[in-house]
Design a protein around this motif. Structure first.
Motif, PDB file in Angstrom:
ATOM      1  N   PHE A  15       0.845  -1.195   0.000  1.00 53.59           N
ATOM      2  CA  PHE A  15       0.000   0.000   0.000  1.00 53.59           C
ATOM      3  C   PHE A  15       0.877   1.239   0.000  1.00 53.59           C
ATOM      4  O   PHE A  15       1.848   1.309   0.746  1.00 53.59           O
ATOM      5  CB  PHE A  15      -0.909   0.022   1.224  1.00 53.59           C
ATOM      6  N   THR A  17       1.337   4.717   1.171  1.00 50.86           N
ATOM      7  CA  THR A  17       0.799   5.601   2.210  1.00 50.86           C
ATOM      8  C   THR A  17       1.693   6.833   2.301  1.00 50.86           C
ATOM      9  O   THR A  17       2.813   6.831   1.799  1.00 50.86           O
ATOM     10  CB  THR A  17       0.775   4.909   3.591  1.00 50.86           C
ATOM     11  N   VAL A  22       3.736   0.277   2.566  1.00 54.60           N
ATOM     12  CA  VAL A  22       3.432  -0.752   3.560  1.00 54.60           C
ATOM     13  C   VAL A  22       3.320  -2.086   2.845  1.00 54.60           C
ATOM     14  O   VAL A  22       2.553  -2.216   1.904  1.00 54.60           O
ATOM     15  CB  VAL A  22       2.087  -0.437   4.256  1.00 54.60           C
ATOM     16  N   ALA A  24       1.812  -5.312   3.188  1.00 56.44           N
ATOM     17  CA  ALA A  24       0.836  -6.043   4.004  1.00 56.44           C
ATOM     18  C   ALA A  24       0.960  -7.544   3.791  1.00 56.44           C
ATOM     19  O   ALA A  24       0.750  -8.331   4.702  1.00 56.44           O
ATOM     20  CB  ALA A  24      -0.575  -5.571   3.677  1.00 56.44           C
ATOM     21  N   GLU A  43      -2.567 -12.848  13.962  1.00 57.17           N
ATOM     22  CA  GLU A  43      -3.041 -11.712  14.732  1.00 57.17           C
ATOM     23  C   GLU A  43      -3.601 -10.641  13.799  1.00 57.17           C
ATOM     24  O   GLU A  43      -3.391 -10.678  12.591  1.00 57.17           O
ATOM     25  CB  GLU A  43      -1.882 -11.094  15.528  1.00 57.17           C
ATOM     26  N   SER A  44      -4.251  -9.671  14.408  1.00 55.31           N
ATOM     27  CA  SER A  44      -4.770  -8.541  13.643  1.00 55.31           C
ATOM     28  C   SER A  44      -3.615  -7.822  12.926  1.00 55.31           C
ATOM     29  O   SER A  44      -2.566  -7.598  13.514  1.00 55.31           O
ATOM     30  CB  SER A  44      -5.472  -7.581  14.599  1.00 55.31           C
ATOM     31  N   GLY A  45      -3.803  -7.531  11.650  1.00 57.07           N
ATOM     32  CA  GLY A  45      -2.786  -6.801  10.904  1.00 57.07           C
ATOM     33  C   GLY A  45      -1.758  -7.685  10.228  1.00 57.07           C
ATOM     34  O   GLY A  45      -0.829  -7.193   9.593  1.00 57.07           O
ATOM     35  N   SER A  46      -1.924  -9.025  10.339  1.00 57.17           N
ATOM     36  CA  SER A  46      -0.908  -9.901   9.762  1.00 57.17           C
ATOM     37  C   SER A  46      -1.062 -10.055   8.252  1.00 57.17           C
ATOM     38  O   SER A  46      -0.228 -10.674   7.604  1.00 57.17           O
ATOM     39  CB  SER A  46      -0.936 -11.265  10.447  1.00 57.17           C
ATOM     40  N   GLY A  47      -2.136  -9.494   7.690  1.00 60.31           N
ATOM     41  CA  GLY A  47      -2.269  -9.502   6.234  1.00 60.31           C
ATOM     42  C   GLY A  47      -3.262 -10.513   5.697  1.00 60.31           C
ATOM     43  O   GLY A  47      -3.378 -10.696   4.482  1.00 60.31           O
ATOM     44  N   LYS A  48      -4.007 -11.148   6.599  1.00 61.32           N
ATOM     45  CA  LYS A  48      -4.937 -12.199   6.175  1.00 61.32           C
ATOM     46  C   LYS A  48      -5.975 -11.668   5.201  1.00 61.32           C
ATOM     47  O   LYS A  48      -6.189 -12.229   4.128  1.00 61.32           O
ATOM     48  CB  LYS A  48      -5.658 -12.788   7.405  1.00 61.32           C
ATOM     49  N   SER A  49      -6.638 -10.578   5.588  1.00 66.52           N
ATOM     50  CA  SER A  49      -7.709 -10.054   4.735  1.00 66.52           C
ATOM     51  C   SER A  49      -7.164  -9.529   3.412  1.00 66.52           C
ATOM     52  O   SER A  49      -7.736  -9.793   2.343  1.00 66.52           O
ATOM     53  CB  SER A  49      -8.454  -8.922   5.451  1.00 66.52           C
ATOM     54  N   GLN A  50      -6.074  -8.781   3.483  1.00 63.99           N
ATOM     55  CA  GLN A  50      -5.541  -8.172   2.256  1.00 63.99           C
ATOM     56  C   GLN A  50      -5.109  -9.233   1.258  1.00 63.99           C
ATOM     57  O   GLN A  50      -5.251  -9.064   0.044  1.00 63.99           O
ATOM     58  CB  GLN A  50      -4.373  -7.236   2.578  1.00 63.99           C
ATOM     59  N   ALA A  60      -7.872  -1.744  -1.792  1.00 65.10           N
ATOM     60  CA  ALA A  60      -8.117  -0.306  -1.788  1.00 65.10           C
ATOM     61  C   ALA A  60      -7.326   0.341  -2.928  1.00 65.10           C
ATOM     62  O   ALA A  60      -6.397  -0.264  -3.468  1.00 65.10           O
ATOM     63  CB  ALA A  60      -7.709   0.293  -0.443  1.00 65.10           C
ATOM     64  N   ASN A  62      -5.138   2.513  -3.069  1.00 66.95           N
ATOM     65  CA  ASN A  62      -3.704   2.748  -2.895  1.00 66.95           C
ATOM     66  C   ASN A  62      -2.911   1.447  -2.834  1.00 66.95           C
ATOM     67  O   ASN A  62      -1.718   1.449  -2.559  1.00 66.95           O
ATOM     68  CB  ASN A  62      -3.448   3.589  -1.629  1.00 66.95           C
ATOM     69  N   GLU A 180     -13.269 -14.046   8.740  1.00 72.32           N
ATOM     70  CA  GLU A 180     -13.770 -13.972  10.120  1.00 72.32           C
ATOM     71  C   GLU A 180     -15.289 -14.024  10.154  1.00 72.32           C
ATOM     72  O   GLU A 180     -15.935 -13.122  10.696  1.00 72.32           O
ATOM     73  CB  GLU A 180     -13.269 -12.688  10.791  1.00 72.32           C
ATOM     74  N   LEU A 278       5.131  -2.451   9.632  1.00 77.22           N
ATOM     75  CA  LEU A 278       5.218  -2.927   8.255  1.00 77.22           C
ATOM     76  C   LEU A 278       5.900  -1.919   7.334  1.00 77.22           C
ATOM     77  O   LEU A 278       6.268  -2.233   6.214  1.00 77.22           O
ATOM     78  CB  LEU A 278       3.816  -3.239   7.721  1.00 77.22           C
TER      79      LEU A 278
HETATM   80  N1  LIG Z   1      -5.599   0.869   2.244  1.00 77.74           N
HETATM   81  C1  LIG Z   1      -4.558   0.626   3.062  1.00 77.74           C
HETATM   82  N2  LIG Z   1      -3.545   1.515   3.142  1.00 77.74           N
HETATM   83  C2  LIG Z   1      -2.513   1.269   3.962  1.00 77.74           C
HETATM   84  N3  LIG Z   1      -2.366   0.183   4.717  1.00 77.74           N
HETATM   85  C3  LIG Z   1      -3.338  -0.736   4.679  1.00 77.74           C
HETATM   86  C4  LIG Z   1      -4.476  -0.569   3.844  1.00 77.74           C
HETATM   87  N4  LIG Z   1      -5.284  -1.634   4.006  1.00 77.74           N
HETATM   88  C5  LIG Z   1      -4.667  -2.443   4.902  1.00 77.74           C
HETATM   89  N5  LIG Z   1      -3.508  -1.913   5.295  1.00 77.74           N
HETATM   90  C6  LIG Z   1      -2.573  -2.521   6.244  1.00 77.74           C
HETATM   91  O1  LIG Z   1      -2.298  -3.826   5.862  1.00 77.74           O
HETATM   92  C7  LIG Z   1      -2.050  -4.625   7.004  1.00 77.74           C
HETATM   93  C8  LIG Z   1      -2.746  -5.940   6.903  1.00 77.74           C
HETATM   94  O2  LIG Z   1      -4.127  -5.723   6.984  1.00 77.74           O
HETATM   95  P1  LIG Z   1      -5.193  -6.897   6.965  1.00 77.74           P
HETATM   96  O3  LIG Z   1      -6.531  -6.243   6.819  1.00 77.74           O
HETATM   97  O4  LIG Z   1      -4.862  -7.905   5.946  1.00 77.74           O
HETATM   98  O5  LIG Z   1      -5.056  -7.509   8.404  1.00 77.74           O
HETATM   99  P2  LIG Z   1      -5.768  -8.793   8.973  1.00 77.74           P
HETATM  100  O6  LIG Z   1      -4.740  -9.823   9.146  1.00 77.74           O
HETATM  101  O7  LIG Z   1      -6.943  -9.122   8.153  1.00 77.74           O
HETATM  102  O8  LIG Z   1      -6.187  -8.282  10.406  1.00 77.74           O
HETATM  103  P3  LIG Z   1      -7.615  -8.242  11.109  1.00 77.74           P
HETATM  104  O9  LIG Z   1      -7.651  -9.465  11.991  1.00 77.74           O
HETATM  105  O10 LIG Z   1      -7.559  -7.002  11.913  1.00 77.74           O
HETATM  106  O11 LIG Z   1      -8.656  -8.238  10.063  1.00 77.74           O
HETATM  107  C9  LIG Z   1      -2.466  -3.828   8.212  1.00 77.74           C
HETATM  108  O12 LIG Z   1      -1.338  -3.426   8.925  1.00 77.74           O
HETATM  109  C10 LIG Z   1      -3.165  -2.635   7.626  1.00 77.74           C
HETATM  110  O13 LIG Z   1      -2.885  -1.493   8.386  1.00 77.74           O
END
Ligand SMILES: Nc1ncnc2c1ncn2[C@@H]1O[C@H](COP(=O)(O)OP(=O)(O)OP(=O)(O)O)[C@@H](O)[C@H]1O
Ligand code: SF4
Ligand SMILES: [Mg+2]
Lengths: 328, 307
Positions: A15, A17, A22, A24, A43-50, A60, A62, A180, A278
């Motif tokens: 991403f 920023t 970043v 992800a 954990e939260s933020g580990s990149g699973k969703s992205q 997104a 960016n 989730e 990150l």
């Molecule tokens: N549009 C964006 N711009 C900048 N950073 C982003 C953007 N979208 C996600 N990130 C970053 O990417 C990283 C991974 O996000 P992700 O949503 O994959 O986390 P996750 O593992 O799904 O966590 P969660 O359990 O909170 O859903 C996070 O640190 C988040 O801040």
């Protein structure tokens, strides 16, 4: 017999920023075959969703993606949007955690379901309605007929998640990604929805990806699991094995922080410390700062994902050899 | 729904009463009276006039007379335009103001909403920049500055449009007043639509719609449009009020025979009944429009229940 449904190779998601780039998701390989149910844990933020939003092409604005994502042999990365649209909701479907905001508040359930069939199957309104009703009954929604006429806010959280599941399965996708799906639900409803997933995937033969931060939630329904940390897979293998003998210190920590039915909640231990920034990923192992076993090697060299126990199905990214891990 | 509307209408009665009391008190507190001409009139004539219009009675009694008239739909005779009743005057003037106001409102929506949406969809593009900066300009320039400039440029110098006058609402006569009246609202609606559209596009249900593989056209028109318009609909209530007030200024500048003119003339002439009549009419109109907007809102957002 096991056909490859999804093949991910060296997937990176970055991403742009104001503070810099970043990363992800930072180079992930993953294979999913027909009938698989794979847990993605971290954990939260580990990149699973992205990671899986990248698979869907829904990052997104960016965000940027590189690497390869093949669905049923077709490369999805850089596919034109109209081709992607024909695949989304059709061959691969994704459902999300927050059901209240993930359904359109101003459209009736019927509209939100039937439009999928109208778009992908070219069905008429009446045909689509009949099939939608059938699907609502298949996900065991009581009074399905009535639900079709209702708006999302008139349904309970559990029912909304069932609607999401029904919506995702309308076109018989080969792959269902659930981000989730039970986190926002009550514990009792959670169990019901997970049972439903298990039942449906066996019935329909759809491959399922279950994203969660709680290994315990998916322990019963996933066959295999990939543990993610800071945008990378750190441990991977059969669910049962990883649950019983985690080898990566991070997985061990995750398991300790998972409330388990068979042990009192009081024994839950959070992993101390924070995931790395990150924006400025440290050299060496990303888990180093929080790892009780960190060695000099961990600071200078990043461990790569390699088979553990000498078996290709089981891999971890850690310098620690197996013996040390066992004697934690 | 019907019950709700009746309830709201009944609820408006105390408000109307308060407004009437306030206007009545204010206009009587103001020095001077309707028959204070520059030329003094004979005492008997004045006494006669005062008696005819009940001006010699205590204020409370006067208010009572007035109220009983209003309840029967009679706003009394105008003190100034003696051959007309106030009801007749409003009846003549309101269509002018209505045409002006509705045209301005339609322009505000027809231009503002698409401009805001396009700006949101092409965020940070040149187009976005143009829309945003134009609307900023439109919002900060007051109507009473803009309108005379328009008259100078398009009326006096270029002679494209008539400088003033109504001419039975002919299009050339309408152009400048409507534009001047609507401009701040075009600008405001555009900015508001842009903001709400951006917010909706970031929402989870739009991501869901895309995950379902819907074509962009459906995502935008079926899933994004309605929620993005909600703030605009809420704004319609205050916008109608603003346009009504704004048209008082515009009607004077362009010499239009609308309600605004009677409002101002009535106040200057101490034409008690005319001012009262126009004020009550404005107030009733606004209260009514707010009810209409609230009801319209529920058609857009099923989560809102009328009670
Ligand atoms: N549009 C964006 N711009 C900048 N950073 C982003 C953007 N979208 C996600 N990130 C970053 O990417 C990283 C991974 O996000 P992700 O949503 O994959 O986390 P996750 O593992 O799904 O966590 P969660 O359990 O909170 O859903 C996070 O640190 C988040 O801040
Ligand atoms: S590589 Fe080193 S720091 Fe990283 S998890 Fe293994 S032991 Fe800990
Ligand atoms: Mg997530």
């Amino acid at each position: 017999m096991n056909q490859a449904v999804l093949q991910i190779e060296n997937l990176r998601v970055t991403f742009n920023t104001p503070d810099g780039e970043v990363a992800a998701v930072n180079g992930i390989d993953l294979n999913i075959n027909t009938g698989d149910c794979v847990g993605i844990v971290g954990e939260s933020g580990s990149g699973k969703s992205q990671m899986f939003l990248a698979v869907m092409g829904l990052l997104a604005s960016n965000g940027a993606v590189s690497g390869s994502v093949c669905l049923m042999g077709q490369e999805l990365i850089d596919l034109p949007v109209n081709r992607l649209q024909a695949i989304r909701g059709n061959q691969v479907a994704m459902i999300f955690q927050d059901t209240m905001t993930s359904l359109a508040p101003h459209l009736r359930i019927e509209r939100q379901l039937s439009e999928v069939l109208e778009v992908h199957r070219g069905m008429s309104r009446t045909q689509a309605r009949a099939k939608s009703l059938e699907m609502l009954q298949a996900v065991r929604i009581p009074e399905a007929e009535k639900r079709l006429r209702q708006y999302p806010h008139e349904l309970s959280g559990g029912m909304r998640q069932r609607v999401m599941i029904a919506m995702a399965l309308l076109c018989d996708p080969q792959l269902l990604i659930a981000d989730e799906p039970t986190t926002a639900l009550d514990v009792t409803v959670q169990a019901d929805v997970l049972d439903l997933f298990d039942e449906l995937r066996r019935e329909l033969g759809v491959a399922v990806v279950m994203i969660t931060h709680d290994l315990g939630v998916v322990a019963d329904i996933c066959d295999s699991v990939a543990v993610m940390y800071a945008g990378r897979v750190v441990e991977q293998g059969a669910m049962r094995e990883i649950f019983q003998s985690p080898q990566h210190p991070y997985t061990q920590g995750l398991l300790r922080s998972t409330p388990r039915v068979d042990s009192p909640v009081a024994t839950m231990v959070e992993i101390p410390g924070q995931p790395p920034n990150l924006l400025a990923m440290p050299e060496g192992c990303a888990f180093r700062e929080r790892c009780a076993y960190a060695m000099d090697l961990c600071a200078s060299q990043r461990p790569s994902l390699a088979s553990a126990d000498g078996r290709p199905q089981r891999s971890k990214a850690c310098h620690l050899n197996q013996l040390e891990a066992m004697s934690r | 729904m019907f019950g709700y509307i009746v309830k709201r209408l009944l609820g408006a009665i105390p408000t109307m009463l308060l407004i009437m009391i306030a206007v009545f008190a204010l206009i009587h507190i103001a020095p001077g009276g309707p028959f204070d001409n520059k030329r003094p009139m004979p005492a008997e004539v004045r006494a006669n006039l005062n008696a005819t219009y009940h001006l010699d009675e205590p204020l409370l009694v006067q208010f009572g007379y007035y109220l009983s008239g209003v309840v029967q739909g009679d706003f009394g005779p105008s003190y100034k335009f003696k051959e007309f009743t106030v009801t007749e005057l409003i009846g003549q003037a309101f269509p002018v103001s209505l045409k002006l106001g509705i045209s301005a409102l339609i322009i505000a929506l027809l231009v503002g909403v698409p401009a805001g949406m396009v700006a949101a969809l092409k965020r940070d593009s040149l187009l976005d920049l143009v829309v945003m900066s134009t609307s900023m300009t439109g919002m900060v320039i007051p109507t009473f500055v803009l309108a005379p400039i328009m008259v100078m440029v398009f009326g006096v110098h270029l002679k494209w449009l008539p400088v003033a006058g109504w001419n039975h609402g002919a299009l050339p006569n309408m152009v400048m007043p409507v534009i001047a009246l609507s401009l701040p609202y075009v600008a405001y609606v555009a900015r508001m639509t842009r903001g709400s559209t951006l917010e909706v596009l970031r929402s989870n249900y739009i991501r869901t719609a895309q995950a379902k593989g819907l074509p962009m056209r459906l995502v935008l028109f079926r899933h994004a449009l309605k929620p993005a318009l909600l703030p605009v609909v809420s704004f319609l209530g205050p916008a109608i009020a603003g346009i009504v007030v704004g048209s008082v200024v515009i009607e004077r500048i362009f010499g239009l025979p609308g309600l605004g003119r009677y409002f101002v003339d009535g106040a200057i002439n101490r034409d008690y009944t005319l001012v009262m009549g126009v004020s009550i009419f404005y107030a009733a109109l606004l209260l009514l429009m707010n009810i209409v907007v609230d009801v319209a809102y529920t058609f857009l957002d099923p989560r809102v229940k009328l009670k």
